[in-house]
Design an enzyme around this catalytic site. Sequence first.
Site, short mmCIF file in Angstrom:
data_model
loop_
_atom_site.label_atom_id
_atom_site.label_comp_id
_atom_site.label_asym_id
_atom_site.label_seq_id
_atom_site.Cartn_x
_atom_site.Cartn_y
_atom_site.Cartn_z
N ARG A 169 0.87 -1.15 -0.02
CA ARG A 169 -0.02 -0.08 -0.05
C ARG A 169 0.79 1.28 -0.08
NH1 ARG A 169 -5.34 1.65 0.47
NH2 ARG A 169 -6.03 -0.65 0.46
N GLU A 206 -10.35 4.94 6.95
CA GLU A 206 -9.10 5.28 7.00
C GLU A 206 -8.72 6.56 6.42
OE1 GLU A 206 -6.53 1.31 6.13
OE2 GLU A 206 -8.37 1.47 5.13
#
Lengths: 749, 479
Positions: free
Chosen positions: A304, A703
């Site tokens: 990520r 998030e």
Amino acid sequence: MKPQDPLLHVLGQSVYVDDLPEPAGMLHAAVFGSPIAHGLLRGLDVRQARAIPGVVAIVTAADVPGRNQIGGMVQDEPLLADGAVHFVGQPVACVVATSREAAHRGVAALTADIDELPGVFEPREAHRLGQLIIPSRTMARGDVDAALATAAVVVRGQTRTGSQEHLYLETQGALAVPEEGGRVRIVSSTQAPTAVQRAVAGVLGVGMHDVEVDVTRLGGGFGGKEDQATPWAALAGLAAWLLRAPVKLVLSREDDMRMTGKRHPYDADYAMGLTGDGDIVAWQVEFFQNAGASADLSPAVLERSLLHATASYGIANVRAIGHCCRTNLPPFTAFRGFGGPQAMFVMESALDHAARVLGVDRSVLQQRNLTRTGDVQPCGMPIRSDNAVRTFEQVISQFGFAAKQREIAAFNAANRRFKRGAALMPVCFGISFTTTFLNQASALVHVYTDGSIAVSTGAVEMGQGVNAKIQAAVAGVFGVADARVRLESTNTARAANTSPTAASSGADLNAAAAAQAARAIAERLKSHAAALLECPESAVALADGRVTAHGAATEWTFEKLAQAAYFARVSLSAQAHYATPGILFNRATESGVAFAYHVFGTALTEVTLDALLGTYTIDRVSCVHDVGTSLRRDIDRGQVEGGIVQGVGWMTMEEVVYRDGKLQSANLGTYKVPDILAAPALDVAWLEEPNAPSHVTGKAVGEPPLMYGIGAYFALLNAVRAAGVAADGMLEAPMTPERALLLLCGERP
Amino acid sequence: MPDGPLSGRLEREIQFVLNHRVVALRAHPATPLLDAIRGTFGQKATKEGCREGDCGACTVLLGQLRDGQMAYRAVTSCLVPIGDVAGQHVVTVEGLQGTAQQPTPVQAALVAELGTQCGFCTPGIVMALTGFLLTAPHLKQDEATLALAGNICRCTGYAPILRAAAALVAQHQPLATATDRVPGLVATRALPGYFARIPQLLAELPPRVRLTQLPAGARVVAGATDLLVQGPHRLLDHEVALAGDLCGDAIEVVDGDLVIGAGATMEALSHHPLFLAFVPEMPQYARLIASQQIRERATLAGNIVNASPIGDFVILLLALGAHIRLQGPDGTREMPLDQFHTGYKRMDLRPREWLAAIRLPAGQRDKRVAFEKVSKRTHLDIASVNSALWIQVDGQRIVAARLAAGGVAPVPKFLSQTSEALRGKPLDNATVRLAGELARAEVTPISDVRGSALYKSRLLERQVFAHFQRLFAIEEGLP
């Protein structure tokens, strides 16, 4: 009908693992963790511990009937140390006793014979020594070397970001109960019931169908209970299985802090090439991820980071390199943002550097380079939105950025001791698990004959409101009030092979699956209603708790219809499976459409620094956030506000301190998270997007807001500079009062 | 339940009122109240988050009968020794008797604003806000914020909790001036009706036992806000004497001096008019010291005898030139506080002797006092460095000064050399600079989790500058 979680919470009626009624004969477990960061485990002296009244058993690796292995992505994590220890706090033995106190006394009486070996704690050192968990990865696009060679301005530097303790208020824990036929039932505080089920089955050497995992809710997760809830559930399960007695294992706060992993610390090297006008033409970044002693989720976190290497900016020539470095610290793990925040900090640091060299405000470079439709990400995924630009511009206009900058300059000119600073922070965050196969969910919906509805999915409720969103989605399908829909506990017997509730995708995936199952039942009900009402099926609808025909209410209430359908032998249950369409990321080529979509937003952070003492306040964070069309904006707002404050904490006061592998900040007295007096004032505005792509529950919101917190660091840096300090060295987060004062004093720590 | 193997013979019978009824248990008096609530009495709404008073999830209300009226305070039940609860009223979320149909106004406001996400901190927040309604002097928003300063919420970012508090403040303004808020809060259903009967229930409980001597081998436990943090097991194997049974908590003027009973809490002293004559800014400084929940329990005596080099109150008392009174089998003796601490966690305390009172000489009154504390988090944190300056000036000249600092030596440090050097000096930048230099030279900080030695040394110097800025507007050290 079922009161929702918030009401249960305030009444004190919500049940967490440690609140469950204790089965007769239940034993308590506590864990003995390695006192040494790296060494050969020669033996364990259990004599004194066994002598303690109440101690029933001391479980070690030798007692594991199946495989002593709980690694998820990589099978490199023993449940109990066997032959070697790799970090301080690594579980070596589990003491089981008749009371929690006796179990802890038993742990205190254990001594391990360990031949100490040198420990490695820094990722760059691990990289030099070749201690990598997976081969290093590179994601590249364009020709970065050529672009750097010809760029008018090139800045190179290093950055460092620290770890972060999740500090979920409920510590890790599980209650395991042996059942007939060698089966074990475990109530676990986990975001990943299936991971717990798989690990326990492996440890016990039984089938997954012999292990039932049940989760009602978590007292907070934030990623910390994705992989790292597993050891405690597995130890409780193992002890219960061996002793044929219920066993509860709830970590004390200090054990939880010492033994579990946290957000990955990152070191990074960067090189940025720009035109004289400030357009970024080249971006090279190399991440040295401190993964800790075993893989845990580190490779996915690193992935990520690579996928967010360009943060919110469109850059044609990019090379992002990632090293997953094995050190002798607890395995670092998922934490809200999952590698994204670390990558964004490097980018913003480089922009700060470039802005200093070019003599412009950092916000000018940010705005020039924002990503927009037509840009292609390093992995090859096209950007399909201008929302980065739109949220940035909306923050500037809605919150008066230019006026604020003038006001701050005037304040700083008039004040010697106190200096204010501001910074903008754009966020572009990809939604989906980058591990493509995880992007699936299933749901089981029952309509009972009284018209009440029960829903089971793989989603775990941890305060993020996923149950309320699923409830709203299902209620919407049946045209009934939300309160008629009950969300069952998350249970591996009702929802199998679930993905962890993570990657901000819990609502996206599970609400879609639940709505699909609900629609299947609703179609059957409508079909039955059409027969009863003798009208075409297309004319029947379910609304306001009733059946309507041709838009007019009928005498058929929802519950009456449910009962009639049952007597007509129509199935009132359905199971459905949902898989996110259109995504495929190929690790072999480091390319593909990694995400279903991106979430965008921009925040403005304002701070005040005491230039004498190095203390500061984070005064206000104002943001424009891209949430799409949401069913529950009140819940979304809570996620944005909470995420911001957690992100501000990571960038300011939250400092995880290890010395020789021993956690120094191992309790709440030494590890501080924002309290109500430290939290900034918050303004949350939404990006109004009339033609937003529709998602069942709005865009994922868990998030992305955390990364707004990065703005606090750069606002503080601006305030430090307003005190006449260059602050042109390596940027290192968090900006604790210590770091701020040493900068102000011109000291190199 | 910490039913340790050695504790049996050390147990005693304890009676108190838990919510609406009188309860009794046999327990070691140092057993944390939280364990009794969750274990013995099986009431699970009160949560265990940290067992060190830092998260507030276990907040309950503790009420005692004082002069015929109930006085309540919010406390962290993980740090309250059960022995201290004898004869008092403990209120948990269960005791508020809210229901799904009729939650209390506090509960309703938190639901309406979604001031609860994962829910684990919520019972503590409910109790802190209920305590605010019961006890805040003016029922203002900033008082509500301070009442919540000991409660950590990791989910919401606090904004919705503040919105809920604002709604409660608005709703309850009519009660702000009531001398006894209980009837009004019973009327709004913030409290259940049984609260009216509590004084009667408490009056029927046996009175506390008073000790005149410290039993041999017994450890004195005062507020226990640090002793229980270090771990109940350290106390449960030993006999303990509760300071509440041993010492008074009176704050009074005796022969012109201020005498503070060792049982006086930090919160009581911080707002006491007699102490404000010494430190007028004390209510403001008190915000930097612990949380309201902790200050309601922590005592000055504990802060001194605990001998932490970083105690906040002890630093202030050192600067103020306090004396301490020790009582023991051989009678009473008194000494200047700055001679009491002899080394890391070592002090001049003889067997079976206890600290009975603190005396502030009358001559220290009406001078100027500044206190600074810097920690990673401004509130409810332990200082990296704290310091206090007491100073007497005559025009632009320093007549006398006392500087003390914490976190920079093995003991709470009275900086005698710096203090002495300031005598007779002019109030100017050069003096301030010199004071900073001398202070740095007089201390020996170590690097630890609260900061590097270099940082602490720099921070002490900057705090010295800050004292002179606060008191005399001397701008040494500014950019």
